[in-house]
Design a protein around this motif. Structure first.
Motif, PDB file in Angstrom:
ATOM      1  N   VAL A 292     115.593 -76.818 100.411  1.00  0.00           N
ATOM      2  CA  VAL A 292     116.449 -75.938 101.214  1.00  0.00           C
ATOM      3  C   VAL A 292     117.360 -76.746 102.121  1.00  0.00           C
ATOM      4  N   ARG A 293     116.817 -77.765 102.778  1.00  0.00           N
ATOM      5  CA  ARG A 293     117.640 -78.569 103.690  1.00  0.00           C
ATOM      6  C   ARG A 293     118.721 -79.347 102.952  1.00  0.00           C
ATOM      7  N   SER A 294     118.493 -79.658 101.678  1.00  0.00           N
ATOM      8  CA  SER A 294     119.526 -80.356 100.915  1.00  0.00           C
ATOM      9  C   SER A 294     120.694 -79.439 100.549  1.00  0.00           C
ATOM     10  N   MET A 295     120.494 -78.130 100.677  1.00  0.00           N
ATOM     11  CA  MET A 295     121.542 -77.167 100.323  1.00  0.00           C
ATOM     12  C   MET A 295     122.219 -76.548 101.535  1.00  0.00           C
ATOM     13  N   VAL A 296     121.460 -76.216 102.567  1.00  0.00           N
ATOM     14  CA  VAL A 296     122.024 -75.604 103.766  1.00  0.00           C
ATOM     15  C   VAL A 296     121.379 -76.231 104.989  1.00  0.00           C
ATOM     16  N   ASN A 297     122.079 -76.171 106.104  1.00  0.00           N
ATOM     17  CA  ASN A 297     121.568 -76.676 107.374  1.00  0.00           C
ATOM     18  C   ASN A 297     121.623 -75.532 108.379  1.00  0.00           C
ATOM     19  N   VAL A 298     120.503 -74.837 108.510  1.00  0.00           N
ATOM     20  CA  VAL A 298     120.434 -73.667 109.383  1.00  0.00           C
ATOM     21  C   VAL A 298     119.222 -73.800 110.287  1.00  0.00           C
ATOM     22  N   GLY A 299     119.099 -72.863 111.225  1.00  0.00           N
ATOM     23  CA  GLY A 299     117.956 -72.854 112.122  1.00  0.00           C
ATOM     24  C   GLY A 299     116.687 -72.448 111.405  1.00  0.00           C
ATOM     25  N   HIS A 300     115.567 -72.568 112.115  1.00  0.00           N
ATOM     26  CA  HIS A 300     114.272 -72.312 111.485  1.00  0.00           C
ATOM     27  C   HIS A 300     114.055 -70.843 111.158  1.00  0.00           C
ATOM     28  N   ALA A 301     114.746 -69.948 111.826  1.00  0.00           N
ATOM     29  CA  ALA A 301     114.586 -68.528 111.498  1.00  0.00           C
ATOM     30  C   ALA A 301     114.970 -68.261 110.051  1.00  0.00           C
ATOM     31  N   ARG A 302     116.062 -68.889 109.607  1.00  0.00           N
ATOM     32  CA  ARG A 302     116.494 -68.721 108.218  1.00  0.00           C
ATOM     33  C   ARG A 302     115.824 -69.722 107.285  1.00  0.00           C
ATOM     34  N   SER A 303     115.621 -70.950 107.735  1.00  0.00           N
ATOM     35  CA  SER A 303     115.106 -71.972 106.833  1.00  0.00           C
ATOM     36  C   SER A 303     113.666 -71.682 106.407  1.00  0.00           C
ATOM     37  N   THR A 304     112.846 -71.084 107.277  1.00  0.00           N
ATOM     38  CA  THR A 304     111.483 -70.764 106.879  1.00  0.00           C
ATOM     39  C   THR A 304     111.471 -69.716 105.776  1.00  0.00           C
ATOM     40  N   LEU A 305     112.314 -68.701 105.893  1.00  0.00           N
ATOM     41  CA  LEU A 305     112.375 -67.672 104.856  1.00  0.00           C
ATOM     42  C   LEU A 305     112.965 -68.228 103.563  1.00  0.00           C
ATOM     43  N   LEU A 306     113.994 -69.064 103.677  1.00  0.00           N
ATOM     44  CA  LEU A 306     114.565 -69.684 102.480  1.00  0.00           C
ATOM     45  C   LEU A 306     113.552 -70.619 101.817  1.00  0.00           C
ATOM     46  N   SER A 307     112.793 -71.351 102.613  1.00  0.00           N
ATOM     47  CA  SER A 307     111.758 -72.220 102.049  1.00  0.00           C
ATOM     48  C   SER A 307     110.697 -71.400 101.337  1.00  0.00           C
ATOM     49  N   SER A 308     110.398 -70.223 101.867  1.00  0.00           N
ATOM     50  CA  SER A 308     109.439 -69.343 101.211  1.00  0.00           C
ATOM     51  C   SER A 308     109.959 -68.897  99.844  1.00  0.00           C
ATOM     52  N   LEU A 309     111.228 -68.471  99.794  1.00  0.00           N
ATOM     53  CA  LEU A 309     111.815 -68.084  98.506  1.00  0.00           C
ATOM     54  C   LEU A 309     111.854 -69.266  97.542  1.00  0.00           C
ATOM     55  N   MET A 310     112.205 -70.439  98.064  1.00  0.00           N
ATOM     56  CA  MET A 310     112.263 -71.631  97.214  1.00  0.00           C
ATOM     57  C   MET A 310     110.875 -72.006  96.691  1.00  0.00           C
ATOM     58  N   GLY A 311     109.859 -71.900  97.533  1.00  0.00           N
ATOM     59  CA  GLY A 311     108.505 -72.198  97.081  1.00  0.00           C
ATOM     60  C   GLY A 311     108.060 -71.263  95.970  1.00  0.00           C
ATOM     61  N   GLY A 312     108.407 -69.976  96.086  1.00  0.00           N
ATOM     62  CA  GLY A 312     108.081 -69.042  95.020  1.00  0.00           C
ATOM     63  C   GLY A 312     108.758 -69.396  93.717  1.00  0.00           C
ATOM     64  N   VAL A 313     110.029 -69.785  93.787  1.00  0.00           N
ATOM     65  CA  VAL A 313     110.768 -70.176  92.576  1.00  0.00           C
ATOM     66  C   VAL A 313     110.159 -71.427  91.957  1.00  0.00           C
ATOM     67  N   VAL A 314     109.804 -72.416  92.783  1.00  0.00           N
ATOM     68  CA  VAL A 314     109.253 -73.676  92.267  1.00  0.00           C
ATOM     69  C   VAL A 314     107.922 -73.440  91.560  1.00  0.00           C
ATOM     70  N   LEU A 315     107.014 -72.699  92.213  1.00  0.00           N
ATOM     71  CA  LEU A 315     105.694 -72.507  91.613  1.00  0.00           C
ATOM     72  C   LEU A 315     105.765 -71.603  90.384  1.00  0.00           C
ATOM     73  N   LEU A 316     106.598 -70.579  90.416  1.00  0.00           N
ATOM     74  CA  LEU A 316     106.724 -69.711  89.245  1.00  0.00           C
ATOM     75  C   LEU A 316     107.330 -70.472  88.069  1.00  0.00           C
ATOM     76  N   THR A 317     108.304 -71.324  88.327  1.00  0.00           N
ATOM     77  CA  THR A 317     108.865 -72.158  87.259  1.00  0.00           C
ATOM     78  C   THR A 317     107.805 -73.077  86.672  1.00  0.00           C
ATOM     79  N   ALA A 318     107.014 -73.704  87.527  1.00  0.00           N
ATOM     80  CA  ALA A 318     105.953 -74.589  87.043  1.00  0.00           C
ATOM     81  C   ALA A 318     104.905 -73.808  86.258  1.00  0.00           C
ATOM     82  N   ASP A 319     104.583 -72.591  86.695  1.00  0.00           N
ATOM     83  CA  ASP A 319     103.589 -71.788  85.992  1.00  0.00           C
ATOM     84  C   ASP A 319     104.080 -71.390  84.600  1.00  0.00           C
ATOM     85  N   ILE A 320     105.353 -71.021  84.483  1.00  0.00           N
ATOM     86  CA  ILE A 320     105.907 -70.670  83.168  1.00  0.00           C
ATOM     87  C   ILE A 320     105.906 -71.886  82.249  1.00  0.00           C
TER      88      ILE A 320
END
Length: 360
Positions: A292-320
């Motif tokens: 997330v930080r490599s794509m956008v530079n925002v405060g923690h209010a947004r970065s935590t939620l974006l990191s959550s979405l990114m974590g879901g994408v990463v693990l689901l991709t690995a599971d598939i």
């Protein structure tokens, strides 16, 4: 802005050019919105793909309307597994973002406070108790391995906080987490040596798997994710303040002690819930905030939620990929996340080293 009287035409042209250029430059908030929509779109595509990938291939999807067995495979096995993989990754990504902001360390991960060792010890204890009639108590059987793993993670975090004498000192918490992790890991090893029958299932727990996630587990993870995301959003101010240093954050009037305790509770709840359902999955909580930080530079209010979405994408991709690469056999999803996450972090370190040499 007042226009100079001596150069009216030139000033007007320059002012319009600057306005046009700045109007087309997206702000960090706008980029974060676009990234969130992109991650949600990718999630939707991966969910559809995950429902179609399995040992029986696409046939179950085509025949699910006429074949009850195919319908059960798709609806009761593949669908909750796919959603559960995304939810577990989202919980780990959120916990990783909170950990890195709280400890001001880009190498911090959700397992930093000993929760991984505690969950593994809880799982080992559940296997031992369920297999020994003398101590196979009714409440232990009802709690099961999932509940014991969550309880173990929670107890490990409490032990860390007790050893660190509270949440005031970040360095003391880090050291206490390392000590608790080592001690609980040693206790788990002693159980495995005493009861060798649990070695194989504990190996599977350590490698991570989403194969046993059902609808009840998905509902539990949805509730935990909603609570953790809301709490992280509300407590994001202290993470922003800590980036400037503890003294600066305290000078801003932030109640650091209770807000730190709340963030540690968020990290413990998110990590414990994910680990209890999937086992130990490496690098998702560490790599998602970096992506997330490599794509956008925002405060923690947004970065935590974006990191959550990114974590879901990463693990689901690995599971598939884990289901597809060696179909009909499966790879442990934790192996793939370690390979993908470790490779990304090594590339990130190499790029940073090359950039420093170029500036030098």
């Amino acid at each position: 802005m007042k226009r100079p009287a001596s150069l009216p035409v030139v000033w007007l042209r320059k002012h319009r050019a600057v306005s046009i250029k700045t109007s087309h430059v997206p702000t960090a908030a706008a980029r974060s919105h676009w990234l969130a929509m992109l991650l949600l779109a990718v999630t939707a595509g991966l969910v559809v793909l995950g429902v179609c990938v399995g040992s029986t291939g696409w046939e179950s999807v085509w025949r699910m309307h006429s074949d009850p067995v195919a319908q059960q495979i798709v609806w009761d096995i593949r669908f909750p597994r796919t959603l559960g993989a995304w939810l577990a990754g989202a919980l780990l990504g959120l916990a990783g973002a909170v950990a890195q902001g709280l400890f001001r360390n880009p190498l911090a991960d959700p397992y930093l406070l000993g929760s991984a060792s505690g969950a593994a010890l809880g799982g080992a204890a559940a296997m031992v108790f369920s297999g020994t009639a003398a101590i196979g108590m009714e409440w232990m059987q009802r709690l099961g391995m999932t509940g014991m793993a969550f309880a173990g993670a929670a107890i490990a975090v409490l032990l860390t906080l007790t050893l660190a004498q509270g949440v005031q000192n970040s360095l003391r918490m880090l050291l206490a987490g390392v000590v608790v992790g080592v001690v609980l890991g040693a206790v788990r090893d002693m159980l495995e040596l005493r009861y060798p029958d649990i070695l194989q299932p504990m190996k599977a727990f350590g490698l991570g798997s989403t194969a046993f996630i059902g609808w009840a587990a998905c509902l539990l993870m949805v509730v935990a994710w909603a609570l953790c995301a809301l709490a992280a959003w509300c407590l994001s101010r202290v993470l922003d303040g800590l980036t400037l240093g503890e003294s600066t954050a305290a000078s801003l009037g932030l109640p650091l002690a209770p807000m730190r305790a709340g963030l540690i509770a968020v990290m413990a709840l998110a990590t414990g819930t994910a680990v209890a359902q999937t086992g130990l999955i490496a690098f998702v909580g560490l790599a998602a905030p970096h992506l997330v930080r490599s794509m956008v530079n925002v405060g923690h209010a947004r970065s935590t939620l974006l990191s959550s979405l990114m974590g879901g994408v990463v693990l689901l991709t690995a599971d598939i990929l884990a289901r597809w690469v060696m179909a009909p056999e499966e790879l442990p999803v934790g192996v793939l996340t370690a390979l993908l996450g470790g490779s990304y972090l090594l590339w990130l370190m190499h790029r940073g080293h090359a950039a420093r040499q170029g500036r030098g």
